[in-house]
Scaffold this active site. Structure first.
Site, short mmCIF file in Angstrom:
data_model
loop_
_atom_site.label_atom_id
_atom_site.label_comp_id
_atom_site.label_asym_id
_atom_site.label_seq_id
_atom_site.Cartn_x
_atom_site.Cartn_y
_atom_site.Cartn_z
N GLY A 1 0.43 -4.91 0.91
CA GLY A 1 -0.76 -4.93 0.05
C GLY A 1 -0.51 -5.61 -1.29
O GLY A 1 -1.44 -6.11 -1.92
N GLU B 1 -0.87 -9.18 -0.52
CA GLU B 1 -2.30 -9.37 -0.24
C GLU B 1 -3.12 -9.39 -1.54
O GLU B 1 -4.06 -10.17 -1.67
CB GLU B 1 -2.80 -8.27 0.71
N ALA C 1 0.87 -1.17 0.00
CA ALA C 1 0.00 0.00 0.00
C ALA C 1 0.91 1.22 0.00
O ALA C 1 2.05 1.14 0.46
CB ALA C 1 -0.87 -0.02 1.24
N GLU D 1 4.32 -5.32 7.44
CA GLU D 1 3.58 -4.25 8.13
C GLU D 1 4.03 -4.00 9.58
O GLU D 1 4.07 -2.86 10.03
CB GLU D 1 2.07 -4.55 8.12
N1 COA Z 1 4.63 3.09 -0.55
C1 COA Z 1 5.03 4.24 -1.08
N2 COA Z 1 6.15 4.36 -1.80
C2 COA Z 1 6.89 3.25 -1.98
C3 COA Z 1 6.53 2.02 -1.45
C4 COA Z 1 5.33 1.94 -0.70
N3 COA Z 1 4.88 0.80 -0.18
N4 COA Z 1 7.48 1.10 -1.78
C5 COA Z 1 8.40 1.76 -2.51
N5 COA Z 1 8.05 3.06 -2.63
C6 COA Z 1 8.76 4.11 -3.34
C7 COA Z 1 9.97 4.61 -2.55
O1 COA Z 1 9.57 5.56 -1.59
C8 COA Z 1 10.82 5.20 -3.66
O2 COA Z 1 10.26 6.45 -4.00
P1 COA Z 1 11.22 7.74 -4.27
O3 COA Z 1 12.11 7.31 -5.41
O4 COA Z 1 10.29 8.83 -4.63
O5 COA Z 1 11.97 7.94 -3.00
C9 COA Z 1 10.56 4.26 -4.83
O6 COA Z 1 9.33 3.61 -4.53
C10 COA Z 1 11.64 3.23 -5.01
O7 COA Z 1 11.79 2.51 -3.80
P2 COA Z 1 13.20 2.34 -3.05
O8 COA Z 1 12.91 2.10 -1.60
O9 COA Z 1 14.11 3.43 -3.40
O10 COA Z 1 13.71 0.99 -3.74
P3 COA Z 1 14.71 -0.09 -3.12
O11 COA Z 1 15.05 -1.01 -4.24
O12 COA Z 1 15.82 0.57 -2.39
O13 COA Z 1 13.86 -0.91 -2.03
C11 COA Z 1 11.91 -2.06 -1.19
C12 COA Z 1 12.78 -1.70 -2.42
C13 COA Z 1 10.68 -2.78 -1.71
C14 COA Z 1 12.69 -2.98 -0.25
C15 COA Z 1 11.51 -0.77 -0.44
O14 COA Z 1 10.98 0.15 -1.38
C16 COA Z 1 10.48 -0.95 0.64
O15 COA Z 1 10.81 -1.45 1.70
N6 COA Z 1 9.21 -0.54 0.37
C17 COA Z 1 8.15 -0.60 1.34
C18 COA Z 1 7.65 -2.00 1.50
C19 COA Z 1 6.57 -2.06 2.56
O16 COA Z 1 6.82 -1.87 3.73
N7 COA Z 1 5.36 -2.37 2.12
C20 COA Z 1 4.24 -2.54 2.99
C21 COA Z 1 3.44 -1.33 3.07
S1 COA Z 1 2.08 -1.55 4.18
#
Ligand code: COA
Length: 260
Positions: free
Chosen positions: A112, A115, A66, A135
């Site tokens: 999400g 999910e 999400a 989460e």
């Molecule tokens: N919500 C909003 N933005 C998200 C996102 C999310 N769930 N997951 C990734 N993004 C965005 C990042 O903020 C980043 O945006 P920016 O370039 O404007 O800063 C972009 O997507 C790229 O992500 P980044 O974190 O730079 O990539 P990465 O390869 O270093 O890491 C992940 C990848 C998936 C490990 C990391 O993005 C992450 O942990 N995301 C969240 C996962 C999460 O907790 N999901 C559950 C949500 S309830």
């Protein structure tokens, strides 16, 4: 219909819906959830669509969760609303769709994202897929059905561990857990998924719709799945597809189901 956050394309009986926010790793914001609802509703009522495939655009992610930026400031009431509305519009909606929905998981499927994949009728992953429900690392719990569907698919102990550790598993571990049905190379993911879709399409769409209903009945509170199966089984005998399927078998020819 044109969309801002997704792509929807139909060919050869398959509607492929691609979540298209690669710069945000296809994170599900409110607008994307609404668009997915509309695209799925449209595909489900399109007679030419026999199977729906959901995937993510870009090489990194199916859906990375999400959109955290949208709910970071929410209070208790808004948090509840977010989960309820999302479940209604997308996650429960996908699970109960009468057209088969396959998730082609092509990278991160987190929160999400996992999910959504779990709401689909089944999942196929490429080797670069990484799945998890992170989460609790954000101080929340899965709110789009994850605490219910993950134990259904992988068993309670594994779900507890995945949710408590907030860790990710890779495609092969997901295969071993039964979370995905197949693992392919990144290049082969879509063609392999389409091949499975083609096998589904040879069968009666009316019978498949009934089968989805009967299988899902097992997971609904206060519903007797065996009873639903009896009703759906009986109803099959009144369909044109049944007439065609049984006649074709007896006449030793391939069935050409009218879908009625
Ligand atoms: N919500 C909003 N933005 C998200 C996102 C999310 N769930 N997951 C990734 N993004 C965005 C990042 O903020 C980043 O945006 P920016 O370039 O404007 O800063 C972009 O997507 C790229 O992500 P980044 O974190 O730079 O990539 P990465 O390869 O270093 O890491 C992940 C990848 C998936 C490990 C990391 O993005 C992450 O942990 N995301 C969240 C996962 C999460 O907790 N999901 C559950 C949500 S309830």
């Amino acid at each position: 219909m044109t969309f801002e956050n997704i792509l929807s394309e139909t060919s050869n009986g398959i509607t492929t819906i691609t979540i298209n926010r690669p710069k945000k790793l296809n994170a599900l914001n409110k607008a994307t959830i609404q668009e997915l609802h509309e695209a799925l509703e449209e595909a489900n009522s399109d007679f030419d669509t026999k199977v729906i495939i959901i995937t993510g655009s870009g090489e990194k992610a199916f859906v990375a969760g999400a959109d955290i930026s949208e709910f970071a400031h929410f209070d208790v009431k808004n948090g509840q609303k977010l989960a309820a509305k999302g479940q209604e519009l997308l996650f429960d909606f996908v699970e109960n769709l009468s057209t088969p929905v396959i998730a082609a998981v092509n990278g991160f499927a987190l929160g999400g994202g996992l999910e959504l994949a779990m709401s689909c009728h089944f999942r196929i992953a490429s080797t670069n897929a990484k799945m998890g429900l992170p989460e609790v690392s954000l101080g929340v719990i899965p709110g789009y059905g994850g605490t219910q569907r993950l134990p259904q698919l992988v068993g309670k102990g594994r779900a507890m561990e995945m949710i408590m550790t907030a860790g990710m598993i890779d495609a092969n571990q997901a295969l071993e857990y039964g979370l995905v049905n197949h693992v392919t190379s990144e290049e082969d993911l879509m063609s392999f998924t389409e091949k499975i879709a083609s096998k589904i399409m040879r069968n009666s769409s009316v019978a498949i719709k009934s089968a989805i209903k009967a299988i899902n009945a097992n997971y609904k509170d206060g519903v007797n799945g065996y009873q639903v199966e009896i009703e759906q089984f009986g109803a099959s005998f009144g369909t044109e597809d049944f007439k065609e399927g049984t006649s074709a078998f007896l006449e030793k020819r391939k069935a050409d189901f009218p879908g009625e």
